[in-house]
Structure formats: C-alpha cells, structure tokens
Enzyme design. Structure first.
Site, short mmCIF file in Angstrom:
data_model
loop_
_atom_site.label_atom_id
_atom_site.label_comp_id
_atom_site.label_asym_id
_atom_site.label_seq_id
_atom_site.Cartn_x
_atom_site.Cartn_y
_atom_site.Cartn_z
N TYR A 66 4.18 -19.04 -10.14
CA TYR A 66 4.47 -19.28 -11.56
C TYR A 66 3.19 -19.34 -12.40
CZ TYR A 66 9.42 -19.30 -11.17
OH TYR A 66 10.70 -18.86 -10.99
N GLN A 100 17.49 -13.36 -20.82
CA GLN A 100 17.32 -13.91 -19.47
C GLN A 100 15.84 -14.17 -19.21
OE1 GLN A 100 19.97 -11.44 -16.60
NE2 GLN A 100 19.69 -10.17 -18.39
N ASN A 101 15.00 -13.76 -20.16
CA ASN A 101 13.56 -13.88 -19.96
C ASN A 101 13.07 -15.29 -20.28
OD1 ASN A 101 13.81 -11.21 -19.43
ND2 ASN A 101 12.93 -10.50 -21.37
N ASP A 103 9.80 -15.76 -21.13
CA ASP A 103 8.42 -15.47 -21.57
C ASP A 103 8.12 -15.75 -23.05
OD1 ASP A 103 9.60 -13.31 -22.93
OD2 ASP A 103 9.06 -11.85 -21.39
N HIS A 118 17.82 -18.48 -18.77
CA HIS A 118 17.15 -18.82 -17.50
C HIS A 118 15.93 -19.71 -17.70
CE1 HIS A 118 19.18 -15.10 -15.45
NE2 HIS A 118 19.98 -16.14 -15.54
N CYS A 126 10.37 -33.17 -14.16
CA CYS A 126 10.29 -33.85 -12.86
C CYS A 126 11.61 -33.66 -12.11
CB CYS A 126 10.02 -35.33 -13.11
SG CYS A 126 10.32 -36.35 -11.66
N SER A 187 19.00 -5.12 -15.41
CA SER A 187 19.77 -4.43 -14.37
C SER A 187 21.20 -4.96 -14.36
CB SER A 187 19.11 -4.64 -13.01
OG SER A 187 18.96 -6.02 -12.75
N GLU A 213 17.06 3.64 -17.21
CA GLU A 213 17.95 4.31 -16.25
C GLU A 213 19.33 3.69 -16.28
OE1 GLU A 213 15.57 3.61 -12.75
OE2 GLU A 213 16.63 1.74 -12.34
C1 BJW Z 1 13.45 -0.98 -19.05
C2 BJW Z 1 12.12 -0.78 -19.27
C3 BJW Z 1 11.79 -0.42 -20.57
C4 BJW Z 1 12.32 -1.35 -17.13
N1 BJW Z 1 12.73 -0.30 -21.45
N2 BJW Z 1 14.44 -0.88 -19.87
C5 BJW Z 1 28.46 -12.88 -6.95
C6 BJW Z 1 29.07 -13.05 -8.17
C7 BJW Z 1 28.58 -13.96 -9.09
C8 BJW Z 1 27.45 -14.70 -8.82
C9 BJW Z 1 26.84 -14.52 -7.62
C10 BJW Z 1 27.35 -13.65 -6.68
N3 BJW Z 1 26.55 -13.72 -5.59
C11 BJW Z 1 25.55 -14.61 -5.84
C12 BJW Z 1 25.73 -15.12 -7.06
C13 BJW Z 1 24.88 -16.06 -7.72
C14 BJW Z 1 23.56 -15.57 -8.26
C15 BJW Z 1 23.58 -14.07 -8.49
O1 BJW Z 1 23.95 -13.57 -9.50
N4 BJW Z 1 23.11 -13.32 -7.51
C16 BJW Z 1 23.13 -11.85 -7.56
C17 BJW Z 1 21.68 -11.32 -7.62
C18 BJW Z 1 23.89 -11.34 -6.40
N5 BJW Z 1 23.40 -16.28 -9.51
C19 BJW Z 1 22.93 -17.51 -9.56
O2 BJW Z 1 22.58 -18.13 -8.55
C20 BJW Z 1 22.86 -18.14 -10.92
N6 BJW Z 1 23.49 -19.41 -10.93
C21 BJW Z 1 24.78 -19.57 -10.62
O3 BJW Z 1 25.49 -18.65 -10.29
O4 BJW Z 1 25.18 -20.86 -10.76
C22 BJW Z 1 26.47 -21.20 -10.26
C23 BJW Z 1 26.29 -21.84 -8.92
C24 BJW Z 1 25.74 -23.09 -8.86
C25 BJW Z 1 25.61 -23.72 -7.64
C26 BJW Z 1 25.98 -23.04 -6.47
C27 BJW Z 1 26.47 -21.74 -6.55
C28 BJW Z 1 26.64 -21.15 -7.80
C29 BJW Z 1 21.42 -18.38 -11.35
C30 BJW Z 1 20.67 -17.12 -11.50
C31 BJW Z 1 19.23 -17.43 -11.82
C32 BJW Z 1 18.37 -16.18 -11.89
N7 BJW Z 1 17.01 -16.55 -11.97
C33 BJW Z 1 16.00 -15.52 -12.13
C34 BJW Z 1 14.60 -16.20 -12.08
C35 BJW Z 1 14.36 -16.93 -13.40
C36 BJW Z 1 13.04 -17.60 -13.46
C37 BJW Z 1 11.88 -16.66 -13.37
O5 BJW Z 1 11.72 -15.75 -14.19
O6 BJW Z 1 11.11 -16.86 -12.45
O7 BJW Z 1 16.15 -14.84 -13.39
S1 BJW Z 1 16.19 -14.21 -10.97
C38 BJW Z 1 15.68 -12.91 -12.06
O8 BJW Z 1 16.80 -12.00 -12.29
C39 BJW Z 1 15.41 -13.60 -13.40
C40 BJW Z 1 16.00 -12.62 -14.38
O9 BJW Z 1 16.27 -13.28 -15.59
C41 BJW Z 1 17.22 -12.14 -13.66
C42 BJW Z 1 17.76 -10.82 -14.16
O10 BJW Z 1 16.83 -9.79 -13.99
P1 BJW Z 1 16.64 -8.69 -15.14
O11 BJW Z 1 16.12 -9.34 -16.35
O12 BJW Z 1 17.87 -7.90 -15.27
O13 BJW Z 1 15.43 -7.82 -14.53
P2 BJW Z 1 15.48 -6.61 -13.48
O14 BJW Z 1 14.12 -6.46 -12.94
O15 BJW Z 1 16.57 -6.78 -12.50
O16 BJW Z 1 15.85 -5.34 -14.35
C43 BJW Z 1 14.97 -4.78 -15.30
C44 BJW Z 1 15.67 -3.65 -15.98
O17 BJW Z 1 14.83 -3.16 -17.02
C45 BJW Z 1 15.98 -2.46 -15.08
O18 BJW Z 1 17.32 -2.04 -15.29
C46 BJW Z 1 15.00 -1.36 -15.56
O19 BJW Z 1 15.54 -0.05 -15.43
C47 BJW Z 1 14.83 -1.76 -17.00
N8 BJW Z 1 13.58 -1.36 -17.64
N9 BJW Z 1 11.43 -1.00 -18.05
C48 BJW Z 1 14.03 -0.52 -21.11
N10 BJW Z 1 10.50 -0.19 -20.86
ZN ZN Z 2 9.86 -38.42 -12.59
#
Ligand code: BJW
Ligand code: ZN
Length: 246
Positions: A66, A100-101, A103, A118, A126, A187, A213
């Site tokens: 981080y 979702q960012n 930043d 997120h 804490c 994505s 894409e």
């Molecule tokens: C461009 C470009 C340019 C590039 N111009 N485009 C099945 C169903 C439902 C849920 C689940 C399931 N199986 C598992 C789950 C749960 C899980 C989940 O969804 N998993 C899947 C991956 C399978 N979800 C969770 O756990 C969430 N919580 C939850 O469900 O709570 C309920 C619960 C509680 C208790 C027990 C059980 C359930 C929480 C999810 C948290 C995600 N956290 C992160 C990290 C955040 C902190 C950090 O930044 O460090 O969030 S993971 C990461 O992915 C981050 C992002 O916000 C998130 C999404 O990613 P994003 O933004 O889409 O990025 P990319 O890289 O994937 O895509 C980039 C895109 O940009 C691409 O398409 C490129 O083509 C494009 N691109 N350049 C335009 N210039």
């Molecule tokens: Zn504390």
C-alpha cells in the site's frame, strides 16, 4: 471521433448521469490496473494482499504494497478522462461519480458528487477499536499501532469485506435514478460493485461503456466506445458542447 445522432440526442436530453469508474480511468495517470495485460495481479496474488487474513498474517508485506501504491498515487495527476467527467457538471443537472478507485483523482479533478465503493487510500483505521488515523503514519517502529494496541490498516475494502453502506446505497440510488449510466475503465468482475450496472439497466437507464476492450458487461450496454477514457470522454464533452451551441 464521430458520434451518431441517436447517442448525442439521448445525451443532450439527459438530466441525471452517472459515471461508474474503475482502475482503467486512472491508467493514463500512471496508476497500474489490477487485471489485464499490465495488471498488478499478473504478478501479485490478490488473496495474499487484498484480504484481512493476509493483513493479520503479514501486515508488514501488505503495508509495503500500500505504501508503494500510495507513492505512485501521490506522484500522479488526474488525466483528461477525470477532467472530462468533472466538465460534464456544467452540462447536466446532476452528475454522480461512483468509483471503485481509492486514488482521489476524481476529487482532485473537480468532481463534487462522489461515492467511493472501495474506500480511500488517504484514510486508515485501527482494526480493534476502529479509530481513524488520517494523517501520515509513522513506520519507524514497524507497522503502526493504535493507542489501544490494535494494528492500523488502510481504509480500503478487501475481498470478503462489506462495502461502506452509505457509499453503496448512494451508488445504488444514483444508478437506478440515472438517465445515462457510463461504465468507464472497469473489468466489471468484482461484486457487489459491478451489480450497479445491472441495477441501472433494470431501472431503464441507457448504458454506455468506455473501455479499451470488451468486458463482461459489454453485451448489456446500449453503446460501447472502445478506446482510452482520456481520449473518448473529452471527445464526448466536445461533441455535446457543439450540439448545445448549434
Ligand atoms: C481502460 C484503460 C483506459 C485499462 N481507458 N479503460 C460471486 C458473485 C458475487 C460476489 C462474489 C462472487 N465470488 C466472490 C465474490 C465476492 C468478491 C468478488 O466479487 N469476487 C470476484 C472477483 C469473483 N467480492 C467481494 O469480496 C466484495 N465484498 C463482498 O462481496 O462482500 C460481501 C461478503 C461479505 C462477507 C463475506 C462474503 C461476502 C469486496 C470486493 C473488494 C474489492 N477490493 C479491491 C481492492 C480495493 C483496495 C485496493 O485498491 O487495494 O478493489 S479488488 C480490485 O478490483 C479493486 C478494484 O476496485 C476492483 C475492480 O477492479 P477494476 O477497477 O475493474 O480494475 P481492473 O484492473 O479489473 O480493470 C481495469 C479495466 O480498465 C479493464 O477492463 C481494462 O480494459 C480497462 N482499461 N486502461 C479505458 N486507458
Ligand atoms: Zn485502536
């Protein structure tokens, strides 16, 4: 870029628009995405970094990741895509960013109405007593600890954790009340965030995707623009301004 009249008409009649954004919108600011060709998770395993158990097992390693990303974010600036979204505030009654960012780049670009699904890398809390620590943390004695002895963690949402309720509810309400719902640079594989696209669609919003894409949700979009957000979004602003002036 040429936009067809149907799209521009639809846009010029809209009152409430939402931008649902992901890592791709910040890619042109130099912040790596998670998935895809240059994604972080080609090299690092999400389950070893982005979940609570990993943090408790190895807080030093998770903090190093981080702090590394924090530095990249601090050194970066909002790009033309973020600014185009902020410019839309002059063209519509209501513009909401649901991101979702973690930043802060939408805020730095001037967007006002933002829901952060997120968390935010600027905040920390804490794990034991939930006290917030928003300033610079001191790592000189290792992983920073709260006065209560608990470890301090970044205020971001890891896998298996619930999204902040007020932020998710705000995002969901904006989605279902929107006339146009833009899906930019995500994505759309992480839930429940990606579920907002489905909510907006079910509520009758016009879904527009901007991505380099095709994604999981391309099939349900009314319109898709394949290109960099920093190029496509300013073109949309320009075309819209031209249409309004005519
Ligand atoms: C461009 C470009 C340019 C590039 N111009 N485009 C099945 C169903 C439902 C849920 C689940 C399931 N199986 C598992 C789950 C749960 C899980 C989940 O969804 N998993 C899947 C991956 C399978 N979800 C969770 O756990 C969430 N919580 C939850 O469900 O709570 C309920 C619960 C509680 C208790 C027990 C059980 C359930 C929480 C999810 C948290 C995600 N956290 C992160 C990290 C955040 C902190 C950090 O930044 O460090 O969030 S993971 C990461 O992915 C981050 C992002 O916000 C998130 C999404 O990613 P994003 O933004 O889409 O990025 P990319 O890289 O994937 O895509 C980039 C895109 O940009 C691409 O398409 C490129 O083509 C494009 N691109 N350049 C335009 N210039
Ligand atoms: Zn504390």
């Amino acid at each position: 870029m040429n936009f067809d009249e149907t799209f521009l008409n639809k846009l010029s009649k809209a009152k409430k628009i939402v931008f649902f954004t992901g890592a791709g919108i910040s890619a042109e600011s130099g912040i790596p995405t998670f998935r895809g060709k240059d994604g972080i998770w080609n090299k690092l395993k999400p389950e070893e970094l982005a979940n609570f158990n990993a943090f408790m097992r190895n807080p030093k390693m998770v903090w190093e990741w981080y702090n590394h990303r924090k530095k990249i974010i601090h050194d970066s600036k909002p790009n033309a895509g973020h600014f185009a979204i902020a410019d839309m505030q002059d063209l519509f009654d209501e513009v909401t960013v649901v991101t979702q960012n973690i930043d802060n780049l939408h805020r730095r670009a001037g967007s006002k109405n933002i829901f952060e699904l997120h968390g935010n890398i600027e905040r920390n809390y804490c794990v034991r007593c939930k006290t917030f620590y928003n300033g610079e943390l001191d790592f000189s004695d290792g992983v920073p600890k709260c006065n209560c002895g608990g470890l301090i963690r970044p205020d971001v949402v890891w896998f298996g954790e619930y999204l902040p309720e007020d932020q998710f509810e705000g995002g969901e309400n904006s989605a279902v009340n929107s006339d146009i719902f833009f899906v930019v640079g995500t994505s759309a594989v992480v839930y429940p965030a990606a579920g907002l696209v489905h909510s907006a669609k079910r509520a009758g919003s016009y879904i527009v995707e901007v991505n380099i894409e095709e994604t999981e949700i391309s099939v349900m979009c009314d319109k898709s623009f394949y290109g960099e957000a920093g190029k496509v979004l300013p073109e949309i602003v320009k075309a819209l301004k031209n249409k309004i002036i005519k």
